[in-house]
Design a protein around this motif. Structure first.
Motif, PDB file in Angstrom:
ATOM      1  N   SER A   7      48.150  32.838  46.224  1.00 14.74           N
ATOM      2  CA  SER A   7      46.974  33.712  46.195  1.00 14.74           C
ATOM      3  C   SER A   7      46.603  34.158  44.788  1.00 14.74           C
ATOM      4  CB  SER A   7      47.194  34.938  47.081  1.00 14.74           C
ATOM      5  OG  SER A   7      48.364  35.622  46.663  1.00 14.74           O
ATOM      6  N   GLY A   8      47.443  33.876  43.808  1.00 11.70           N
ATOM      7  CA  GLY A   8      47.093  34.144  42.423  1.00 11.70           C
ATOM      8  C   GLY A   8      47.639  35.457  41.877  1.00 11.70           C
ATOM      9  N   THR A   9      47.824  35.484  40.564  1.00 11.67           N
ATOM     10  CA  THR A   9      48.195  36.694  39.813  1.00 11.67           C
ATOM     11  C   THR A   9      47.191  36.870  38.688  1.00 11.67           C
ATOM     12  OG1 THR A   9      50.559  36.480  40.275  1.00 11.67           O
ATOM     13  CG2 THR A   9      49.922  37.790  38.345  1.00 11.67           C
ATOM     14  N   ARG A  10      46.557  38.029  38.648  1.00  8.86           N
ATOM     15  CA  ARG A  10      45.607  38.303  37.563  1.00  8.86           C
ATOM     16  C   ARG A  10      46.359  38.873  36.380  1.00  8.86           C
ATOM     17  NH1 ARG A  10      40.439  38.308  37.241  1.00  8.86           N
ATOM     18  NH2 ARG A  10      40.157  38.279  39.502  1.00  8.86           N
ATOM     19  N   LEU A  11      46.348  38.171  35.257  1.00 14.04           N
ATOM     20  CA  LEU A  11      47.047  38.594  34.048  1.00 14.04           C
ATOM     21  C   LEU A  11      46.059  39.172  33.046  1.00 14.04           C
ATOM     22  CD1 LEU A  11      49.658  38.703  32.353  1.00 14.04           C
ATOM     23  CD2 LEU A  11      49.043  36.433  31.483  1.00 14.04           C
ATOM     24  N   MET A  54      41.585  35.109  46.688  1.00  8.50           N
ATOM     25  CA  MET A  54      42.413  34.103  47.355  1.00  8.50           C
ATOM     26  C   MET A  54      42.543  32.860  46.490  1.00  8.50           C
ATOM     27  SD  MET A  54      40.999  34.364  51.255  1.00  8.50           S
ATOM     28  CE  MET A  54      42.286  33.289  51.870  1.00  8.50           C
ATOM     29  N   GLY A  55      43.539  32.076  46.832  1.00 10.11           N
ATOM     30  CA  GLY A  55      43.667  30.781  46.183  1.00 10.11           C
ATOM     31  C   GLY A  55      42.699  29.787  46.778  1.00 10.11           C
ATOM     32  N   LEU A  56      42.816  28.554  46.358  1.00  5.03           N
ATOM     33  CA  LEU A  56      41.925  27.512  46.863  1.00  5.03           C
ATOM     34  C   LEU A  56      42.433  26.996  48.210  1.00  5.03           C
ATOM     35  CD1 LEU A  56      41.470  27.613  43.728  1.00  5.03           C
ATOM     36  CD2 LEU A  56      40.760  25.230  43.936  1.00  5.03           C
ATOM     37  N   ARG A  57      41.502  26.723  49.092  1.00  6.80           N
ATOM     38  CA  ARG A  57      41.843  26.140  50.382  1.00  6.80           C
ATOM     39  C   ARG A  57      41.134  24.801  50.525  1.00  6.80           C
ATOM     40  NH1 ARG A  57      40.499  30.455  54.862  1.00  6.80           N
ATOM     41  NH2 ARG A  57      38.694  30.805  53.507  1.00  6.80           N
TER      42      ARG A  57
END
Lengths: 115, 114
Positions: free
Chosen positions: A107-111, B41-44
């Motif tokens: 889902s990602g990490t915002r840095l 969200m990430g990519l789907r």
């Protein structure tokens, strides 16, 4: 089913310092690849670093390195000497040899980088 | 060598309208992909094409169709756009034969469905 988990939605680091972004994954496969992608405000997805699961040696690309712990299913990204241009979303990703290159993203990490 | 290109960069549609997102790559890659990215969200994966002439569903294919026109081009069509399809769409390509399994991404298309 394979999953990728990034438990840190946001991280912040002082310029020139070192920061580590965490990633864990779940798979029953033995042969796979792991990636870190960077997405700056331009939204372009840029490959930062890649690790083949069969390699014991941790991948390194200039200021970026990974700590790959296969037994623990952990794949963290270390950024040394942080620069303002490193500010971005960072996505951990997984693909297996048997998955026809379908990538599963975290889902990602915002840095953010503090000057 | 432009890599992966996408058109348009930005599009606004009304509910029910149709449109086609275009993607082309000049790296002679066999595999191409369409993803969507929603806020936070990430990519789907929507659809992918392992090689010219083949397409398969990904994680979220409903409401979309694809065409692998040739080795270079892979288009994504929305037949009847819905507000839930507001997203950023990314095209990617890879060449699994190189054993690198790395996907290269286009710049994205921002789609807003009203």
């Amino acid at each position: 089913a394979q999953t990728v988990t990034q438990s840190q939605p946001e991280m912040s680091v002082q310029e020139a310092e070192t920061v580590t972004l965490s990633c864990t994954y779940d798979t029953s496969e033995s042969d796979y690849y792991l990636f870190w992608y960077k997405q700056p405000p331009s939204r372009q997805m840029i490959l930062v670093i890649r690790q083949e699961a069969y390699k014991q040696q941790n991948a390194t690309e200039n200021r970026f390195s990974v700590n790959f712990q296969k037994a623990a299913k952990s794949f963290s990204l270390k950024i040394s000497d942080s620069q303002l241009g490193d500010a971005a979303m960072y996505f951990c990703a997984y693909t297996s040899y048997s998955s026809a290159s379908k990538i599963i993203f975290g889902s990602g990490t915002r840095l953010s980088i503090r000057p | 060598n432009a890599g992966v290109t996408q058109t348009p960069k930005f599009q606004v549609l009304k509910t029910g309208q149709s449109m086609t997102l275009q993607c082309a790559q000049d790296m002679n890659h066999n595999s191409m992909y369409w993803y969507r990215q929603d806020p936070g969200m990430g990519l789907r994966l929507i659809y992918y094409s392992a090689s010219e002439g083949t397409t398969d569903k990904g994680e979220v294919p409903n409401g979309y169709n694809v065409s692998r026109l040739n080795k270079r081009e892979f288009s994504l069509r929305l037949e009847s756009a819905a507000p839930s399809q507001t997203s950023v769409y990314f095209c990617a390509s890879s060449d699994p034969g190189t054993a690198q399994e790395t996907q290269y991404f286009g710049p994205g298309t921002r789609l807003l469905v009203l």
